[in-house]
Design an enzyme around this catalytic site. Structure first.
Site, short mmCIF file in Angstrom:
data_model
loop_
_atom_site.label_atom_id
_atom_site.label_comp_id
_atom_site.label_asym_id
_atom_site.label_seq_id
_atom_site.Cartn_x
_atom_site.Cartn_y
_atom_site.Cartn_z
N ASP A 78 -1.34 -5.47 -4.73
CA ASP A 78 0.14 -6.04 -4.69
C ASP A 78 0.22 -6.79 -5.90
O ASP A 78 -0.17 -7.85 -6.00
CB ASP A 78 0.12 -7.00 -3.60
CG ASP A 78 1.83 -7.43 -3.17
OD1 ASP A 78 2.19 -7.61 -4.21
OD2 ASP A 78 2.34 -7.51 -2.09
N HIS A 79 1.04 -6.26 -6.56
CA HIS A 79 1.13 -6.86 -7.96
C HIS A 79 1.76 -8.27 -8.37
O HIS A 79 1.36 -8.88 -9.17
CB HIS A 79 1.87 -5.98 -9.31
CG HIS A 79 3.32 -6.09 -9.02
ND1 HIS A 79 4.15 -5.36 -8.40
CD2 HIS A 79 4.37 -6.86 -9.93
CE1 HIS A 79 5.31 -5.62 -8.78
NE2 HIS A 79 5.29 -6.45 -9.72
N HIS B 36 5.33 -8.22 -1.27
CA HIS B 36 5.50 -9.26 -2.19
C HIS B 36 5.74 -10.52 -1.54
O HIS B 36 5.41 -11.59 -1.77
CB HIS B 36 6.47 -8.85 -3.44
CG HIS B 36 6.26 -7.61 -4.02
ND1 HIS B 36 4.80 -7.15 -4.18
CD2 HIS B 36 6.97 -6.49 -4.77
CE1 HIS B 36 4.88 -5.86 -4.85
NE2 HIS B 36 6.15 -5.64 -5.35
C1 BG6 Z 1 8.04 -3.11 -7.17
C2 BG6 Z 1 9.34 -2.54 -6.46
O1 BG6 Z 1 6.78 -2.99 -6.38
O2 BG6 Z 1 8.45 -4.31 -7.64
C3 BG6 Z 1 10.36 -2.35 -7.39
O3 BG6 Z 1 8.87 -1.38 -5.97
C4 BG6 Z 1 10.48 -3.88 -7.97
O4 BG6 Z 1 11.56 -2.10 -6.90
C5 BG6 Z 1 9.23 -4.64 -8.54
O5 BG6 Z 1 11.69 -3.61 -8.94
C6 BG6 Z 1 9.56 -5.82 -9.02
O6 BG6 Z 1 8.67 -6.22 -9.66
P1 BG6 Z 1 8.75 -7.55 -10.82
O7 BG6 Z 1 7.26 -7.64 -11.31
O8 BG6 Z 1 9.36 -6.93 -11.96
O9 BG6 Z 1 9.17 -8.69 -10.16
#
Ligand code: BG6
Length: 506
Positions: A181-182, A244
Site C-alpha cells: 500500500d504505497h 490508503h
Molecule cells: C492509487 C490510486 O492507489 O493512488 C489512484 O489507484 C490514485 O487512483 C493514487 O490517484 C493516489 O496516490 P498519490 O500517491 O498520488 O496520492
C-alpha cells in the site's frame, strides 16, 4: 538499518506504467544512495518478446523523467543490472524459462537464490502467478529466501480477498507475502507514529476526552485520466478508502505498540480496523455519501465530466468521490466520529489528517476567526508535507478579541529536505525483509469487512443517490451534512475552482 543481502528482483508487468514511472526510478534512486545490495539484478517479465537491451532502452525515458539524478552515465550503468524475460503468465510451462534465466544470472553474477517477485500485473493474475512459481519450486526457501509483493487492489470485495489470501497461503508463508500500500511508504504517513509516540504532549490528549472528531481527506485535482477502464470497475471506495485511507486511520487511532517490531505495529492497526462499528443499512444511507464529477467550467475552460472520460460508461454510477462517517468502538475512541473523504477532480491535491480538539467548556472571549473555537492539529501528508497546530490568540488592541493563528512546520525547512518516494522505502524494506509497512492479511480483510456492506448497498439499493458535483469543487454538498455540529465543517484548504454551482442527483 539492516543492509539488503545480495538478491534478484523479478518484476511481472514490466512493460506497464508502474514499472516505468515508479519502480525503476525508485530502484535507480536507491542505487544513487548506495542502498542496493552489492550484487543485484532486476528481471522484467512481460508477455511481448524483447531483448535485454531494448527493455533497458524503454526504461530510460522513465528514469530521466521521474528521477532527480539525470547523469546519463550513471543511468546506463544502473540499467546494465536490468534484464528481460518474456513469458505468458497464464501458461505454467513458460515459467520454466524464467527459472532458467534466474539460475543463469545467479551463476554468472554469483548471487544467491534470494529472490523477490513483484506482481505489478492486472489483478486477475495475482492468484495464478504465485501458483505457477510454486509449481516449479520458486517459493522454496532452502537455498535462499523468496518473497512476493502484491500490488493493490488486493481483492475486489471481502469474498474475493478471502479467496486470494487462501490461494496465496496454500503455497506461500504469510511472512513471504508483502501486500503493498504505497501510502504506508510515504514519509509523512510514517511520521504519524513518530508524532504520536515521541512527543509526550500529544498522546495524553489523543482520546475521547479531548478529541471532538478526526478528519482525513485525500483530494486529487486530476480526474481518472487514461484509467477510466480500470476505475469503472473500482470507484473511490475500493481505489482509495479500502486501502490508503483506512491504513491512515489505523495509524492515527492505534494504541502505542509494544515495540517497533513489524508484528507489534501491525497488531495494533488491525485492532483499530476490527473495532470500526459495522454499519446498518440505514446508517449507510446517512453516513456514506458518494458522488461523481460532472462537467464544469474552470476559469472559462470547459472540463469534462466523468461520464465523458475514455473507457467510462456514459450512464456510469461509479463514484469518484466518497465520504464516510464512522465510529471506532473501543475505550480510546468511543463516541468520537471519524470523517474520511476522497475524490477526484477536487480543487487541489492534498492529503491530510486532522485532529479536531474539543472546544473549551465555556467560551469567554469574543471570537474573530470564522467561528473557529477549537484547536486543530493538521498532519499534512502531501504536498507541502508538515504539521500545523491551530490555536487561539488575543488580537492585539483593545478588549479580548481572539483570532486563530498557526504554528506551522514544513518538511521543506529541514536541511535534508528530500522526501524519498514511497516506493523507494517499500522496495528497500522488502529487500531487507521488513514487512512493517506492508498490509497483513487480517488488516486487509478487516478493511473489506467494514466496507463490504457499503459496496453491496450502493450496488443494490437504487434509492441511494450518486450526487453529481462540478469538477473543481469540493464534492457533493450533501457530504457537509455528515458533520452535524453547526459550528464545524470539513477543512477546505482552498476554495472551489469551478464557476458552476450545479449540484445534482445523477
Ligand atoms: C492509487 C490510486 O492507489 O493512488 C489512484 O489507484 C490514485 O487512483 C493514487 O490517484 C493516489 O496516490 P498519490 O500517491 O498520488 O496520492
Amino acid at each position: 538499518m539492516k543492509g539488503a543481502e545480495n538478491q534478484i528482483l523479478v518484476i511481472f508487468g514490466a512493460s506497464g506504467d508502474l514499472t516505468k514511472r515508479k519502480l525503476i526510478p525508485a530502484l535507480y534512486s536507491l542505487e544513487i544512495q548506495g542502498l542496493l545490495p552489492e550484487k543485484f539484478a532486476i528481471i522484467g517479465v512481460s508477455r511481448s518478446p524483447m531483448t535485454d537491451d531494448l527493455f533497458r532502452e524503454s526504461l530510460k525515458t522513465g528514469v530521466n523523467e521521474f528521477s532527480d539524478e539525470k547523469n546519463q552515465e550513471r543511468i546506463n550503468e544502473f540499467l546494465q543490472k536490468v534484464y528481460y524475460q518474456s513469458i505468458d503468465a497464464q501458461d505454467a510451462d513458460s515459467f520454466i524459462d524464467l527459472k532458467e534465466k534466474l539460475a543463469g544470472l545467479q551463476n554468472s553474477l554469483n548471487i544467491p537464490a534470494n529472490t523477490i517477485f513483484y506482481l505489478s500485473t492486472p489483478p486477475s493474475l495475482y492468484g495464478i502467478i504465485p501458483q505457477h512459481l510454486a509449481k516449479i519450486d520458486l517459493n522454496d526457501q532452502s537455498a535462499g529466501w523468496k518473497r512476493i509483493i502484491i500490488e493493490k487492489p488486493f481483492g475486489y470485495d471481502l469474498q474475493s480477498a478471502i479467496e486470494l489470501n487462501s490461494s496465496l497461503q496454500k503455497d506461500w508463508l504469510e511472512s513471504q507475502i508483502y501486500r503493498i500500500d504505497h501510502y504506508l511508504g510515504k514519509e509523512t504517513v510514517q511520521n504519524v507514529l513518530v508524532t504520536r509516540f515521541t512527543n509526550g504532549i500529544f498522546e495524553p490528549l489523543w482520546n475521547r476526552n479531548f478529541v471532538h472528531h478526526v478528519e482525513i481527506t485525500s483530494a486529487e485535482s486530476l480526474g481518472v485520466e487514461k484509467r477510466g477502464g480500470y476505475y469503472e470497475g473500482s470507484g473511490a471506495l475500493r481505489d482509495m478508502i479500502q486501502n490508503h485511507l483506512l491504513q491512515i486511520v489505523g495509524l492515527m487511532a492505534m494504541e502505542p505498540p509494544a515495540s517497533m517490531h513489524s508484528d507489534a505495529i501491525r497488531n495494533e492497526t488491525v485492532k483499530v480496523l476490527q473495532s470500526i462499528r459495522a454499519y446498518t443499512p440505514e446508517e449507510i444511507t446517512r453516513s456514506a455519501i458518494r458522488g461523481q464529477y460532472v462537467a464544469s467550467t474552470i476559469k472559462g475552460e470547459k472540463i469534462k465530466g466523468y461520464r465523458e472520460e475514455v473507457g467510462v460508461n456514459p450512464d456510469s454510477k461509479t463514484e469518484t468521490y466518497a465520504a464516510l462517517k464512522f465510529y471506532i468502538d473501543n475505550w480510546r475512541w468511543g463516541g468520537v466520529p471519524f470523517y474520511i473523504r476522497t475524490g477526484k477532480k477536487l480543487p487541489t491535491r492534498v492529503t491530510e489528517a486532522v485532529i479536531h480538539f474539543k472546544p473549551t467548556p465555556h467560551y469567554l472571549f469574543a471570537n474573530k476567526s470564522n467561528g473557529e473555537t477549537h484547536n486543530q492539529l493538521v498532519i499534512r501528508i502531501q504536498p507541502d508535507e508538515g504539521i500545523l497546530l491551530k490555536f487561539g490568540m488575543k488580537t492585539p488592541g483593545a478588549g479580548f478579541e481572539v483570532q486563530t493563528v498557526n504554528m506551522d512546520f514544513h518538511y521543506s525547512d529541514l536541511s535534508i529536505a528530500r522526501i524519498p518516494e514511497a516506493y523507494e522505502r517499500l522496495l528497500l524494506d522488502c529487500m531487507t525483509g521488513d514487512s512493517t509497512l506492508y498490509a497483513r492479511a487480517d488488516a486487509v480483510l478487516a478493511a473489506w469487512n467494514f466496507l463490504d456492506p457499503v459496496l453491496n448497498e450502493w450496488k443494490n439499493n437504487p434509492c441511494i443517490p450518486v450526487y453529481g458535483y462540478p469538477a473543481g469543487t469540493w464534492g457533493p454538498e450533501r457530504a457537509d451534512d455528515l458533520i452535524e455540529e453547526p459550528s464545524m465543517t470539513w477543512r477546505y484548504p482552498c476554495k472551489n475552482l469551478s464557476d458552476d454551482g450545479i449540484y445534482c442527483e445523477l
